[in-house]
Write a protein that holds these residues in place. Structure first.
Motif, PDB file in Angstrom:
ATOM      1  N   ASP B  44      40.469  13.780  73.860  1.00  0.00           N
ATOM      2  CA  ASP B  44      40.780  15.045  74.533  1.00  0.00           C
ATOM      3  C   ASP B  44      41.765  15.871  73.703  1.00  0.00           C
ATOM      4  OD1 ASP B  44      39.490  13.688  76.723  1.00  0.00           O
ATOM      5  OD2 ASP B  44      41.446  12.821  77.202  1.00  0.00           O
ATOM      6  N   SER B  67      54.640   0.988  67.544  1.00  0.00           N
ATOM      7  CA  SER B  67      55.106   1.017  68.925  1.00  0.00           C
ATOM      8  C   SER B  67      53.925   1.293  69.849  1.00  0.00           C
ATOM      9  CB  SER B  67      56.187   2.082  69.093  1.00  0.00           C
ATOM     10  OG  SER B  67      55.708   3.300  68.598  1.00  0.00           O
ATOM     11  N   SER B  68      54.177   1.212  71.130  1.00  0.00           N
ATOM     12  CA  SER B  68      53.123   1.391  72.119  1.00  0.00           C
ATOM     13  C   SER B  68      52.560   2.814  72.045  1.00  0.00           C
ATOM     14  CB  SER B  68      53.695   1.121  73.506  1.00  0.00           C
ATOM     15  OG  SER B  68      52.672   1.209  74.444  1.00  0.00           O
ATOM     16  N   GLY B  69      51.262   2.913  72.060  1.00  0.00           N
ATOM     17  CA  GLY B  69      50.631   4.228  72.025  1.00  0.00           C
ATOM     18  C   GLY B  69      50.454   4.787  70.628  1.00  0.00           C
ATOM     19  N   SER B  70      50.763   3.993  69.611  1.00  0.00           N
ATOM     20  CA  SER B  70      50.678   4.520  68.249  1.00  0.00           C
ATOM     21  C   SER B  70      49.246   4.513  67.717  1.00  0.00           C
ATOM     22  CB  SER B  70      51.579   3.706  67.334  1.00  0.00           C
ATOM     23  OG  SER B  70      51.229   2.343  67.411  1.00  0.00           O
ATOM     24  N   SER B  73      45.317  -0.212  68.961  1.00  0.00           N
ATOM     25  CA  SER B  73      44.076  -0.673  69.593  1.00  0.00           C
ATOM     26  C   SER B  73      42.917   0.217  69.196  1.00  0.00           C
ATOM     27  CB  SER B  73      44.203  -0.645  71.111  1.00  0.00           C
ATOM     28  OG  SER B  73      45.209  -1.520  71.518  1.00  0.00           O
ATOM     29  N   GLU B 202      46.286  -7.755  70.427  1.00  0.00           N
ATOM     30  CA  GLU B 202      47.389  -8.336  71.198  1.00  0.00           C
ATOM     31  C   GLU B 202      46.956  -9.575  71.970  1.00  0.00           C
ATOM     32  OE1 GLU B 202      49.930  -5.704  73.264  1.00  0.00           O
ATOM     33  OE2 GLU B 202      49.383  -3.962  72.082  1.00  0.00           O
ATOM     34  N   HIS B 234      52.676  -7.932  68.828  1.00  0.00           N
ATOM     35  CA  HIS B 234      54.088  -7.567  68.945  1.00  0.00           C
ATOM     36  C   HIS B 234      54.977  -8.758  68.586  1.00  0.00           C
ATOM     37  CE1 HIS B 234      53.517  -3.590  70.526  1.00  0.00           C
ATOM     38  NE2 HIS B 234      52.702  -4.027  71.468  1.00  0.00           N
TER      39      HIS B 234
HETATM   40  N1  LIG Z   1      39.821   6.113  76.292  1.00  0.00           N
HETATM   41  C1  LIG Z   1      40.895   6.881  76.074  1.00  0.00           C
HETATM   42  N2  LIG Z   1      40.915   8.144  76.569  1.00  0.00           N
HETATM   43  C2  LIG Z   1      41.983   8.943  76.373  1.00  0.00           C
HETATM   44  N3  LIG Z   1      43.080   8.586  75.695  1.00  0.00           N
HETATM   45  C3  LIG Z   1      43.135   7.341  75.178  1.00  0.00           C
HETATM   46  C4  LIG Z   1      42.046   6.433  75.361  1.00  0.00           C
HETATM   47  N4  LIG Z   1      42.359   5.266  74.746  1.00  0.00           N
HETATM   48  C5  LIG Z   1      43.590   5.451  74.226  1.00  0.00           C
HETATM   49  N5  LIG Z   1      44.055   6.683  74.473  1.00  0.00           N
HETATM   50  C6  LIG Z   1      45.344   7.239  74.021  1.00  0.00           C
HETATM   51  O1  LIG Z   1      45.423   7.060  72.640  1.00  0.00           O
HETATM   52  C7  LIG Z   1      46.730   6.700  72.262  1.00  0.00           C
HETATM   53  C8  LIG Z   1      46.690   5.447  71.435  1.00  0.00           C
HETATM   54  O2  LIG Z   1      46.257   4.394  72.248  1.00  0.00           O
HETATM   55  P1  LIG Z   1      46.153   2.904  71.750  1.00  0.00           P
HETATM   56  O3  LIG Z   1      45.614   2.099  72.899  1.00  0.00           O
HETATM   57  O4  LIG Z   1      45.374   2.855  70.498  1.00  0.00           O
HETATM   58  O5  LIG Z   1      47.669   2.523  71.489  1.00  0.00           O
HETATM   59  P2  LIG Z   1      48.269   1.105  71.099  1.00  0.00           P
HETATM   60  O6  LIG Z   1      48.998   1.300  69.834  1.00  0.00           O
HETATM   61  O7  LIG Z   1      47.237   0.062  71.138  1.00  0.00           O
HETATM   62  O8  LIG Z   1      49.318   0.889  72.262  1.00  0.00           O
HETATM   63  P3  LIG Z   1      49.716  -0.484  72.990  1.00  0.00           P
HETATM   64  O9  LIG Z   1      50.689  -1.186  72.116  1.00  0.00           O
HETATM   65  O10 LIG Z   1      50.361   0.013  74.262  1.00  0.00           O
HETATM   66  O11 LIG Z   1      48.468  -1.226  73.257  1.00  0.00           O
HETATM   67  C9  LIG Z   1      47.551   6.558  73.507  1.00  0.00           C
HETATM   68  O12 LIG Z   1      48.330   7.722  73.670  1.00  0.00           O
HETATM   69  C10 LIG Z   1      46.528   6.467  74.605  1.00  0.00           C
HETATM   70  O13 LIG Z   1      46.998   7.082  75.768  1.00  0.00           O
END
Ligand SMILES: Nc1ncnc2c1ncn2[C@@H]1O[C@H](COP(=O)(O)OP(=O)(O)OP(=O)(O)O)[C@@H](O)[C@H]1O
Ligand SMILES: [Mg+2]
Lengths: 221, 280, 213
Positions: B44, B67-70, B73, B202, B234
């Motif tokens: 989006d 960090s989280s959200g980086s 995944s 994770e 982590h």
């Molecule tokens: N299907 C989706 N639709 C919209 N936004 C998404 C979607 N999947 C992930 N995001 C957004 O993309 C960004 C990265 O997400 P991601 O899950 O890759 O982070 P992460 O590094 O794995 O975090 P965590 O350590 O919390 O697992 C986040 O801001 C998340 O909100």
């Protein structure tokens, strides 16, 4: 003259059937709901002597076809000296049958209600009956809304069984038009349209009622 | 049983040796098992990954920190095309995933499934199939994706269950297992695909602290056996012990890539310094 | 009511059971088919199916049975009573079952589907091997519930002259002039059948709950 014209000319018959179905249905459903609430209120008291009879009543109704109950009332009761008109047999049958289902639905929601707020109500000096009407029932109705909606549709559909014991309802109207003028397709399509219309209106009403619960945070339902 | 186990204890090195041979035969790409080039992905309008480059050599363990959200995944899920990247290319042992190289169009379902079968994934929430026993969870893909015979698949599955210490639960259903046991079964399920790379997202984050060790232990033993793995985690001590390479993601950018010694003792960027300080 | 009434009652029960049984089987399978067609979201067909399900749920069984039985000849179809009964019951139960199946599909765990994709399964293999077996388990309580509703609705086939467990009581009392005993006996038989289904539903629920964790 097309077949539809024939149906149109018989509109009085259809209208009479429609009113009959609608009046039976609405009176019965109001009474049934009242009965359901009463049963659940009775069951609130854990030590009541009514427990076993009420539970058995609910369970028996859940295991019987509606038509069998109607047969019992209409054909069976005269053996016991009670003679009911078809319309009354239908009304009583609908009330008791769906009253049991409403009770079961409300009871199912009742067990998920937290006990904390009930203790809070007692602590505030509510009497059991006031608490039931003011606190428990409104929550049950909000939670049970979709199930109540389904039950309304089932009850509407069950009214058609009463045609078998000669109640002059919508299905009776379709049947007699089709028998008199031999236009079964059109007559039944028209009548099915009526049933559909009533259930769509009910569905909309139930959905509208959902907004009421939504505003109060009952989102999960 | 121990016989079979010793026979298949090094499938990955054999498999990757095969790959290298075919790669050289085709002669199209370097010998990286995974090669990510200029990968970008938005959700989006929000750019979650930007111009990521990453390569994983055969037998290497690469950990992804951040960090989280980086976007960790998301990066991992792009590698097996569970997420569709917006730009960039991903090759699995020399073959492009997701896009058909000839027609430049999205791959057919079948071709994509075939590419995915070269990789395996271990999820944070295990994602075992609850209607299948432990053994059948592990044999499901070998039989119905790779077309192996049941006896062969079962023998193989048992050897992998043995490796993760779960052979005694072969007939149990997932709901009877602890989190650590579920994750070990999930690892056996991944191994049974005899993949060229295993992706871990994770794998211990959903576990009770006392169960983390058993799963990390299994992953460590896999790294010693030469499996190629990409791990999001982590667990810093674990990452330091097991990695050949550490990469750090920050707001969708890959800002640091180093061997674990350098990464943990002399990080180049302030961001990583702060991140590491916070861990203690 | 004397002993000769029992064979008649049991015959009525058998009629109810076999007609309902066939309708249940048809309803479960075509319900799955319709659910899958709805999930595929094919334009026009999608709207038609929504209309069918809405109508199917709102039309009383008695009305539907009569409609089918009386209309078939005017369409040039020669419809046997049992066939009309089975058709009406299946059309009705299919509409409900389709919603049960669709709910099971839509609520299926995304995580599990991803695990299957990551293993290299195609959507079809994933559906056949991972989703469908679990959808069967999670839908079963709802499907069994629909079965008891079907049995409770089955007396509607009496309107076209099928002698089922309800109508047979008229036959018996026409001879004995005592309607109450056969109706009570039929009630007991119905309670045995539907009670059995409710019991089955509880077992199915226990199984489904085990999958949920
Ligand atoms: N299907 C989706 N639709 C919209 N936004 C998404 C979607 N999947 C992930 N995001 C957004 O993309 C960004 C990265 O997400 P991601 O899950 O890759 O982070 P992460 O590094 O794995 O975090 P965590 O350590 O919390 O697992 C986040 O801001 C998340 O909100
Ligand atoms: Mg993540």
């Amino acid at each position: 003259m097309t077949n539809w014209d024939i149906v149109w000319d018989s509109r009085d018959l259809l209208w009479q059937g429609f009113l009959n179905t609608l009046s039976l249905f609405s009176v019965a459903i109001a009474l049934a709901f009242l009965l359901g609430c009463l049963i659940v209120y009775r069951l609130e008291d854990p030590k009541t002597r009514w427990r076993l009879p009420l539970r058995s009543f609910i369970d028996i109704m859940r295991m019987l076809p509606f038509l069998v109950l109607v047969y019992l009332l209409y054909y069976g009761l005269p053996s016991a000296g009670i003679r009911l008109e078809a319309w009354w047999a239908g009304l009583i049958g609908l009330t008791f049958y769906h009253g049991a289902y409403f009770a079961e639905i409300l009871r199912g929601c009742r067990v998920t209600l937290s006990n904390g707020q009930i203790e809070a109500a007692y602590a505030h000096g509510f009497t059991p009956s006031r608490m039931f009407i003011r606190l428990i029932l409104p929550q049950l109705m909000i939670q049970a809304r979709p199930l109540i909606g389904n039950q309304l549709v089932y009850a509407l559909k069950d009214t058609a069984f009463l045609f078998i014991i000669t109640v002059k309802d919508l299905t009776w109207a379709a049947n007699s038009i089709s028998a008199t003028y031999f236009v079964p397709t059109e007559a039944f399509v028209a009548v099915i349209g009526f049933y559909w219309l009533i259930s769509l209106v009910m569905e909309m009403a139930i959905r509208y009622a959902g907004r009421f619960g939504h505003k109060r945070g009952f989102d999960h339902v | 049983m121990s016989n079979i186990a010793s026979n298949v204890s090094m499938p990955s090195t054999e498999a990757s040796a095969d790959n290298k041979a075919t790669d050289h035969a085709v002669g199209n790409r370097s010998d990286h098992v995974v090669e990510v080039r200029r990968l970008s992905k938005s959700f989006d309008e929000v750019e979650v990954l930007r111009d990521i480059d990453l390569e994983v050599s055969s037998g290497d363990v690469v950990t992804i920190l951040g960090s989280s959200g980086s976007g960790k995944s998301t990066l991992l899920r792009c590698i097996n095309w569970l997420e569709k990247p917006d730009r960039g290319t991903i090759h699995i042992s020399g073959q492009r995933i997701g896009i058909d190289e000839n027609s430049r169009k999205p791959m057919s379902q079948k071709a994509l499934a075939k590419m995915r079968a070269k990789t395996a994934m271990v999820f944070q929430s295990f994602n075992l199939w609850p209607h299948l026993t432990v053994l059948n969870n592990v044999t499901e893909a070998p039989i119905h994706v790779q077309g192996k015979k049941r006896e062969e698949a079962e023998a193989l599955a048992l050897s992998f269950l043995e490796k993760v210490g779960m052979a005694h639960k072969r007939d149990a259903y997932p709901f009877t297992l602890s989190g650590g046991q579920k994750q070990r079964v999930a690892i056996a399920r991944a191994l049974a695909m005899q993949p060229e790379v295993i992706l871990f997202d994770e794998p211990t984050s959903a576990l009770d602290p006392e169960l983390v060790g058993e799963v990390l232990g299994v992953i460590k033993s896999l790294s010693a056996e030469g499996y190629t793995m990409v791990i999001v985690t982590h667990e810093m001590d674990f990452a330091r012990a097991v990695s050949d390479q550490v990469v750090f993601l920050e707001k969708g950018l890959l800002i640091e890539k180093a061997d674990p010694e350098t990464f943990f003792t002399q990080p180049k960027t302030d961001r990583v310094k702060r991140f590491l300080e916070k861990q203690h | 009511m004397d002993a000769s009434a029992w064979p008649m009652l049991l015959e009525g029960a058998w009629t109810t059971l076999w007609i309902s049984g066939i309708s249940i089987a048809i309803g479960i399978i075509s319900g799955l088919g319709i659910a899958l067609l709805r999930i595929a979201k094919i334009p026009v067909l999608e709207q038609c199916l929504v209309l069918y399900i809405s109508l199917g749920r709102a039309t009383p069984l008695v009305t539907l049975t009569l409609f089918i039985f009386l209309t078939a000849p005017s369409l040039g179809l020669n419809m046997d009573r049992s066939l009309a009964g089975i058709l009406a019951l299946s059309l009705n139960t299919t509409a409900f079952n389709a919603e049960v199946w669709r709910g099971a599909f839509n609520n299926f765990s995304r995580d599990q589907r991803e695990a299957a994709m990551a293993c290299g399964m195609t959507s079809f293999t994933c559906f056949r091997r991972i989703m469908l077996p679990q959808m069967v388990i999670t839908s079963l309580p709802g499907l069994v519930n629909e079965m008891s509703f079907l049995i409770k609705g089955s007396p509607s086939i009496a309107v076209i002259g099928i002698v089922d467990l309800t109508r047979v009581t008229n036959r018996i009392s026409a001879v004995t002039y005592e309607p109450l005993p056969p109706i009570l006996a039929a009630a007991v038989l119905y309670m045995a059948i539907i009670g059995g289904l409710i019991w089955l539903q509880r077992i199915a629920e226990r199984h489904a709950n085990r999958l949920a964790i």
